[in-house]
Design an enzyme around this catalytic site. Sequence first.
Site, PDB file in Angstrom:
ATOM      1  N   GLU A  63       0.823  -1.208   0.000  1.00 55.15           N
ATOM      2  CA  GLU A  63       0.000   0.000   0.000  1.00 55.15           C
ATOM      3  C   GLU A  63       0.861   1.264   0.000  1.00 55.15           C
ATOM      4  O   GLU A  63       2.086   1.213   0.193  1.00 55.15           O
ATOM      5  CB  GLU A  63      -0.950  -0.031   1.200  1.00 55.15           C
ATOM      6  CG  GLU A  63      -1.922  -1.203   1.086  1.00 55.15           C
ATOM      7  CD  GLU A  63      -2.987  -1.243   2.165  1.00 55.15           C
ATOM      8  OE1 GLU A  63      -2.882  -0.485   3.151  1.00 55.15           O
ATOM      9  OE2 GLU A  63      -3.932  -2.044   2.012  1.00 55.15           O
ATOM     10  N   ASN A  64       0.174   2.386  -0.203  1.00 62.31           N
ATOM     11  CA  ASN A  64       0.856   3.679  -0.265  1.00 62.31           C
ATOM     12  C   ASN A  64      -0.079   4.739   0.309  1.00 62.31           C
ATOM     13  O   ASN A  64      -1.301   4.627   0.149  1.00 62.31           O
ATOM     14  CB  ASN A  64       1.189   3.998  -1.730  1.00 62.31           C
ATOM     15  CG  ASN A  64       2.143   5.150  -1.870  1.00 62.31           C
ATOM     16  OD1 ASN A  64       1.772   6.307  -1.723  1.00 62.31           O
ATOM     17  ND2 ASN A  64       3.393   4.842  -2.150  1.00 62.31           N
ATOM     18  N   ALA A  65       0.499   5.776   0.937  1.00 58.88           N
ATOM     19  CA  ALA A  65      -0.311   6.863   1.493  1.00 58.88           C
ATOM     20  C   ALA A  65      -1.161   7.521   0.403  1.00 58.88           C
ATOM     21  O   ALA A  65      -2.260   7.989   0.672  1.00 58.88           O
ATOM     22  CB  ALA A  65       0.588   7.895   2.163  1.00 58.88           C
ATOM     23  N   TYR A  67      -3.312   6.366  -1.936  1.00 55.72           N
ATOM     24  CA  TYR A  67      -3.916   5.019  -2.033  1.00 55.72           C
ATOM     25  C   TYR A  67      -3.814   4.331  -3.396  1.00 55.72           C
ATOM     26  O   TYR A  67      -3.446   3.153  -3.457  1.00 55.72           O
ATOM     27  CB  TYR A  67      -5.388   5.063  -1.594  1.00 55.72           C
ATOM     28  CG  TYR A  67      -5.615   5.378  -0.127  1.00 55.72           C
ATOM     29  CD1 TYR A  67      -4.555   5.464   0.780  1.00 55.72           C
ATOM     30  CD2 TYR A  67      -6.896   5.609   0.341  1.00 55.72           C
ATOM     31  CE1 TYR A  67      -4.776   5.769   2.114  1.00 55.72           C
ATOM     32  CE2 TYR A  67      -7.132   5.914   1.678  1.00 55.72           C
ATOM     33  CZ  TYR A  67      -6.064   5.992   2.565  1.00 55.72           C
ATOM     34  OH  TYR A  67      -6.293   6.291   3.873  1.00 55.72           O
ATOM     35  N   CYS A  72      -2.185  -4.643  -5.487  1.00 55.30           N
ATOM     36  CA  CYS A  72      -2.706  -5.879  -4.882  1.00 55.30           C
ATOM     37  C   CYS A  72      -1.675  -7.008  -4.946  1.00 55.30           C
ATOM     38  O   CYS A  72      -0.756  -7.001  -5.792  1.00 55.30           O
ATOM     39  CB  CYS A  72      -3.937  -6.348  -5.640  1.00 55.30           C
ATOM     40  SG  CYS A  72      -5.365  -5.280  -5.512  1.00 55.30           S
ATOM     41  N   GLU A  74      -2.092 -10.041  -6.014  1.00 50.81           N
ATOM     42  CA  GLU A  74      -2.132 -10.838  -7.251  1.00 50.81           C
ATOM     43  C   GLU A  74      -1.272 -10.206  -8.335  1.00 50.81           C
ATOM     44  O   GLU A  74      -0.541 -10.880  -9.059  1.00 50.81           O
ATOM     45  CB  GLU A  74      -3.582 -10.957  -7.767  1.00 50.81           C
ATOM     46  CG  GLU A  74      -4.508 -11.682  -6.837  1.00 50.81           C
ATOM     47  CD  GLU A  74      -5.195 -10.772  -5.818  1.00 50.81           C
ATOM     48  OE1 GLU A  74      -4.554  -9.797  -5.347  1.00 50.81           O
ATOM     49  OE2 GLU A  74      -6.347 -11.049  -5.483  1.00 50.81           O
TER      50      GLU A  74
HETATM   51  N1  THU Z   1      -6.225  -6.470  -2.115  1.00 48.79           N
HETATM   52  C1  THU Z   1      -5.425  -7.428  -2.654  1.00 48.79           C
HETATM   53  O1  THU Z   1      -4.204  -7.397  -2.524  1.00 48.79           O
HETATM   54  N2  THU Z   1      -6.017  -8.411  -3.359  1.00 48.79           N
HETATM   55  C2  THU Z   1      -7.360  -8.609  -3.427  1.00 48.79           C
HETATM   56  O2  THU Z   1      -7.793  -9.592  -4.015  1.00 48.79           O
HETATM   57  C3  THU Z   1      -8.277  -7.647  -2.820  1.00 48.79           C
HETATM   58  C4  THU Z   1      -7.646  -6.420  -2.277  1.00 48.79           C
HETATM   59  C5  THU Z   1      -5.573  -5.444  -1.307  1.00 48.79           C
HETATM   60  C6  THU Z   1      -5.550  -4.064  -1.879  1.00 48.79           C
HETATM   61  C7  THU Z   1      -5.423  -3.222  -0.625  1.00 48.79           C
HETATM   62  O3  THU Z   1      -4.060  -3.169  -0.236  1.00 48.79           O
HETATM   63  C8  THU Z   1      -6.173  -4.011   0.420  1.00 48.79           C
HETATM   64  O4  THU Z   1      -6.252  -5.334  -0.069  1.00 48.79           O
HETATM   65  C9  THU Z   1      -7.559  -3.473   0.715  1.00 48.79           C
HETATM   66  O5  THU Z   1      -8.279  -3.287  -0.445  1.00 48.79           O
END
Ligand code: THU
Length: 160
Positions: A63-65, A67, A72, A74
């Site tokens: 993540e990052n400040a 957003y 993700c 995947e």
């Molecule tokens: N996120 C994932 O990494 N994969 C998913 O399948 C759903 C969401 C992450 C993105 C963000 O860092 C956090 O989960 C909340 O959305």
Amino acid sequence: MKTLTHTFHYQLYTYDELCETDRKLIDAAKAATRGSYAPYSQLHVGAAALLSDGIIVQGNNQENAAYPSGICAERTTLFYANAAHPDKPVEALAIAACSGGEFTHSPIAPCGACRQVMLEVEQRYHQPIRILLYGTEGIYVIEGGIRELLPLTFDASFLK
Ligand code: THU
């Protein structure tokens, strides 16, 4: 007017019902949650990709400040797999997520952007990716690949 129907095929497994390779991939996705950087959502997502030669590549959400600058689990995993092993098709992808120190009860489902990236990876290597979604109450296995999760896809065929 005609009503068209899309049928979605998936299986529900217990961990013990999975074959050894799938159990290993789930274990790798669960372990990958530990490297997640998720100070904003506190949802620690891990993914593991099985490549054609048996190598398992792991990744997690970062993540990052600002957003939208985060990414993700995947996509971290698939982009790294393709960057480091461009000659090796991705055979399967397992995903797990942990919040408040516990894995989600329901199997975690990939977001739309990640589904779109999975589609591109399938098309690049001309083969479906088996998708395993981990939850403590069961594991969904999608044998047919991303088309099951992403009907009516936008892909390169529209750009020609
Ligand atoms: N996120 C994932 O990494 N994969 C998913 O399948 C759903 C969401 C992450 C993105 C963000 O860092 C956090 O989960 C909340 O959305």
